[in-house]
Design a protein around this motif. Structure first.
Motif, PDB file in Angstrom:
ATOM      1  N   LEU A 305       0.858  -1.185   0.000  1.00  0.00           N
ATOM      2  CA  LEU A 305       0.000   0.000   0.000  1.00  0.00           C
ATOM      3  C   LEU A 305       0.894   1.234   0.000  1.00  0.00           C
ATOM      4  O   LEU A 305       1.819   1.328   0.811  1.00  0.00           O
ATOM      5  N   PHE A 330      -5.812   1.835   9.001  1.00  0.00           N
ATOM      6  CA  PHE A 330      -4.932   0.724   8.624  1.00  0.00           C
ATOM      7  C   PHE A 330      -4.395   0.088   9.900  1.00  0.00           C
ATOM      8  O   PHE A 330      -3.202   0.104  10.177  1.00  0.00           O
ATOM      9  N   GLU A 333      -1.451  -2.574  10.003  1.00  0.00           N
ATOM     10  CA  GLU A 333      -0.266  -2.303   9.195  1.00  0.00           C
ATOM     11  C   GLU A 333       0.741  -1.400   9.924  1.00  0.00           C
ATOM     12  O   GLU A 333       0.360  -0.522  10.668  1.00  0.00           O
ATOM     13  N   GLN A 335       3.643   1.341   9.078  1.00  0.00           N
ATOM     14  CA  GLN A 335       4.019   2.191   7.944  1.00  0.00           C
ATOM     15  C   GLN A 335       5.463   2.663   8.075  1.00  0.00           C
ATOM     16  O   GLN A 335       5.965   2.852   9.181  1.00  0.00           O
ATOM     17  N   SER A 344       3.282   0.679   3.356  1.00  0.00           N
ATOM     18  CA  SER A 344       3.071  -0.423   4.292  1.00  0.00           C
ATOM     19  C   SER A 344       2.824  -1.717   3.518  1.00  0.00           C
ATOM     20  O   SER A 344       2.428  -1.696   2.349  1.00  0.00           O
ATOM     21  N   TRP A 346       0.560  -4.937   3.457  1.00  0.00           N
ATOM     22  CA  TRP A 346      -0.720  -5.409   3.978  1.00  0.00           C
ATOM     23  C   TRP A 346      -0.783  -6.918   3.844  1.00  0.00           C
ATOM     24  O   TRP A 346      -0.544  -7.482   2.777  1.00  0.00           O
ATOM     25  N   GLU A 347      -1.070  -7.580   4.968  1.00  0.00           N
ATOM     26  CA  GLU A 347      -1.129  -9.042   4.999  1.00  0.00           C
ATOM     27  C   GLU A 347      -2.517  -9.477   5.419  1.00  0.00           C
ATOM     28  O   GLU A 347      -3.096  -8.937   6.360  1.00  0.00           O
ATOM     29  N   ARG A 348      -3.064 -10.449   4.733  1.00  0.00           N
ATOM     30  CA  ARG A 348      -4.337 -11.023   5.174  1.00  0.00           C
ATOM     31  C   ARG A 348      -4.296 -12.535   5.034  1.00  0.00           C
ATOM     32  O   ARG A 348      -3.482 -13.101   4.319  1.00  0.00           O
ATOM     33  N   MET A 355      -8.749  -6.381  -0.031  1.00  0.00           N
ATOM     34  CA  MET A 355      -8.851  -5.250   0.878  1.00  0.00           C
ATOM     35  C   MET A 355     -10.137  -4.459   0.656  1.00  0.00           C
ATOM     36  O   MET A 355     -10.513  -4.167  -0.467  1.00  0.00           O
ATOM     37  N   CYS A 357     -11.849  -1.169   0.842  1.00  0.00           N
ATOM     38  CA  CYS A 357     -11.677   0.283   0.944  1.00  0.00           C
ATOM     39  C   CYS A 357     -13.059   0.906   1.074  1.00  0.00           C
ATOM     40  O   CYS A 357     -13.660   1.334   0.086  1.00  0.00           O
ATOM     41  N   ILE A 374      -2.526   0.504  -4.622  1.00  0.00           N
ATOM     42  CA  ILE A 374      -2.456  -0.850  -4.068  1.00  0.00           C
ATOM     43  C   ILE A 374      -1.921  -1.794  -5.142  1.00  0.00           C
ATOM     44  O   ILE A 374      -2.444  -1.839  -6.260  1.00  0.00           O
TER      45      ILE A 374
END
Length: 523
Positions: A305, A330, A333, A335, A344, A346-348, A355, A357, A374
């Motif tokens: 991101l 966020f 995350e 930064q 940053s 971003w992990e999921r 994600m 938004c 992104i």
């Protein structure tokens, strides 16, 4: 306390009318300055001699090895033979010889003081009392508060001098610089120009009367932070540039050996991401080793991101507003600040959706003129730089392709990225022949067939929805579609044809906007 001929030349650049360099002597280093007198019988290469041309002794030894600062009161030309004539900095007859001599002596004295100050800083480092001690000694020498921050603008150390600057006092209390502060700093011309030079540079801002000097801190060739000198107690002197740079070197040496900094979980993570973005890590095995040593686990799907805060205006908001809001939106995350962006990873979870938004995030971004790029998803953190560049590219392309949307996914603009070879924005290079035919027909007959076909394809070839969007009757639409089929000879019931035409529409529209943006910029 040595000074080179080049240093003297630079110092007297505005006063001197001419500088003559002997190629054999141009790297000469001097230990002191001597005033030319009638009793002078020999010139030594380790001294710079100051006087009038009329005072030069005609029979002095080693004249060919001399280095001179001469007031040309005899108005004679300087000898041009680069092999035998001395190094000469020449002044007009109107200059005061004693003033030139005193200025030169002050340079040597200042150099001696600087070398003594450097020895004191080196001693502070060798004492092993930590970075706070080095910074405090630097502040005593420089006569002003000294602050050390890392690349994410986190405060690592600061001297115990009282800080009168309200913004920096707030930063020190928080332990980091707010994104509002960072956004304002990044817009300053003195910062933009100074950062490019690599040398210590002065910063002036409207919010504070005091000047600041910034010296980059490096470990090897890698920047790790900045040393900041606040000119709140006394004006910043030219010699402070050299001392600030040396203090930065001592701080870098301390950081390199300092276990608490190197092993801090946040510092290890930030440094890893920064190294990946800078392409400093060669080989995935080294990356995995850094992950293990830092106890960093990234097991899900990843995206980069990138928040562009270049247009963010911090006026009217409290110092820290931006960081607080970003941390809320966020939440999972961390930064880092990199190349003017907030970045940053971003992990999921593998089962999680892409994600979200949501409206809150979009409203925040839009109202604060912040844009979010992104990247596509990836699984190996070693590929971080590749996907960071994707997110940046999403921001760049999004300005042209979808300027009203504050969130741009690379997957949504990937097609346009493939058009990067068409930098002139000429739609004919990518436009489907059928669409060229419609454009030409519309130009000659003032029709609207090109746009009609696009809306028809966009609405999945549904007549009523297309007619409604075009504000025309269904029969009018049928007539236009009949005209289109006759002109282009393309079967619009064939899905392959529909796909080719629609993609051509999208690429052509992007190149048109790209060309318009270029014309606006050049105009």
């Amino acid at each position: 306390m040595s000074i080179s001929f080049e240093q003297l030349s630079r110092h007297f650049d505005k006063q001197a009318v001419r500088v003559h360099r002997n190629r054999r002597l141009e790297d000469e280093i001097y230990s002191d300055a001597i005033l030319i007198t009638k009793s002078l019988t020999s010139f030594a290469p380790e001294f710079i001699y100051v006087g009038k041309r009329s005072m030069l002794p005609g029979n002095a030894a080693n004249m060919e090895n001399a280095s001179l600062m001469l007031i040309n009161d005899a108005e004679l030309p300087v000898q041009e033979d680069v092999e035998s004539s001395p190094n000469i900095i020449e002044f007009t007859a109107g200059e005061d010889v004693f003033e030139i001599y005193n200025q030169t002596r002050e340079l040597f004295l200042e150099k001696a003081e600087t070398e003594q100050a450097k020895a004191t800083l080196l001693k502070a480092f060798a004492a092993g009392k930590g970075m706070d001690h080095i910074v405090s000694v630097a502040a005593d020498i420089l006569g002003n508060p000294v602050i050390v921050i890392d690349l994410s603008y986190k405060v690592l150390a600061y001297s115990d001098s009282e800080v009168n600057d309200p913004v920096w006092r707030d930063n020190l209390q928080k332990g980091y610089c707010s994104y509002d502060f960072i956004a304002a700093v990044q817009k300053m011309k003195s910062v933009q120009n100074g950062a490019k030079s690599g040398e210590p540079y002065e910063v002036f801002c409207s919010g504070s009367a005091a000047a600041k000097m910034v010296a980059r801190i490096k470990i090897g060739d890698k920047p790790v932070g900045n040393l900041i000198l606040l000119g709140t107690e006394r004006p910043i002197h030219p010699r402070d540039r050299d001392l600030a740079a040396f203090a930065g070197e001592m701080v870098a040496a301390e950081l390199q050996k300092n276990s608490f900094y190197r092993n801090s979980a946040h510092a290890v993570y930030d440094e890893l991401i920064y190294d990946l973005l800078e392409n400093h890590l060669s080989g995935k095995e080294l990356v995995q080793e850094r992950l293990r040593s830092g106890n960093i686990r990234l097991t899900g799907r990843l995206s980069v991101l990138v928040l562009d805060i270049a247009q963010y205006d911090a006026s009217g908001k409290y110092n820290g507003y931006l960081r607080d809001r970003i941390s809320t939106l966020f939440t999972a995350e961390r930064q880092i600040f990199y190349n003017g962006y907030i970045v940053s990873i971003w992990e999921r979870e593998l089962k999680a959706a892409r994600m979200d938004c949501g409206p809150d995030m979009r409203e925040f971004l839009t109202s604060n003129q912040i844009r979010l790029g992104i990247s596509s998803e990836f699984s190996d953190i070693a590929d971080c730089r590749k996907y960071y560049l994707q997110a940046v590219k999403a921001l760049e392309i999004g300005l042209i392709a979808m300027p009203a949307d504050p969130v741009v996914l690379y997957s949504d603009v990937q097609l346009y990225d493939m058009l990067s070879a068409y930098t002139q924005g000429d739609y004919r290079e990518v436009c489907h022949p059928a669409l060229l035919t419609l454009r030409e027909y519309d130009g000659k007959h003032h029709a609207d067939l090109y746009h009609t076909l696009f809306i028809y394809l966009k609405n999945n070839r549904q007549l009523q929805r297309t007619a409604t969007e075009l504000f025309i009757h269904r029969n009018t639409l049928r007539y236009r579609l009949h005209q289109i089929r006759v002109l282009i000879h393309v079967d619009l019931d064939n899905i392959d044809n529909v796909l080719k035409l629609y993609m051509s529409y999208k690429m052509t529209a992007y190149l048109d906007r790209l060309r318009e943006a270029g014309e606006c910029t050049s105009g």
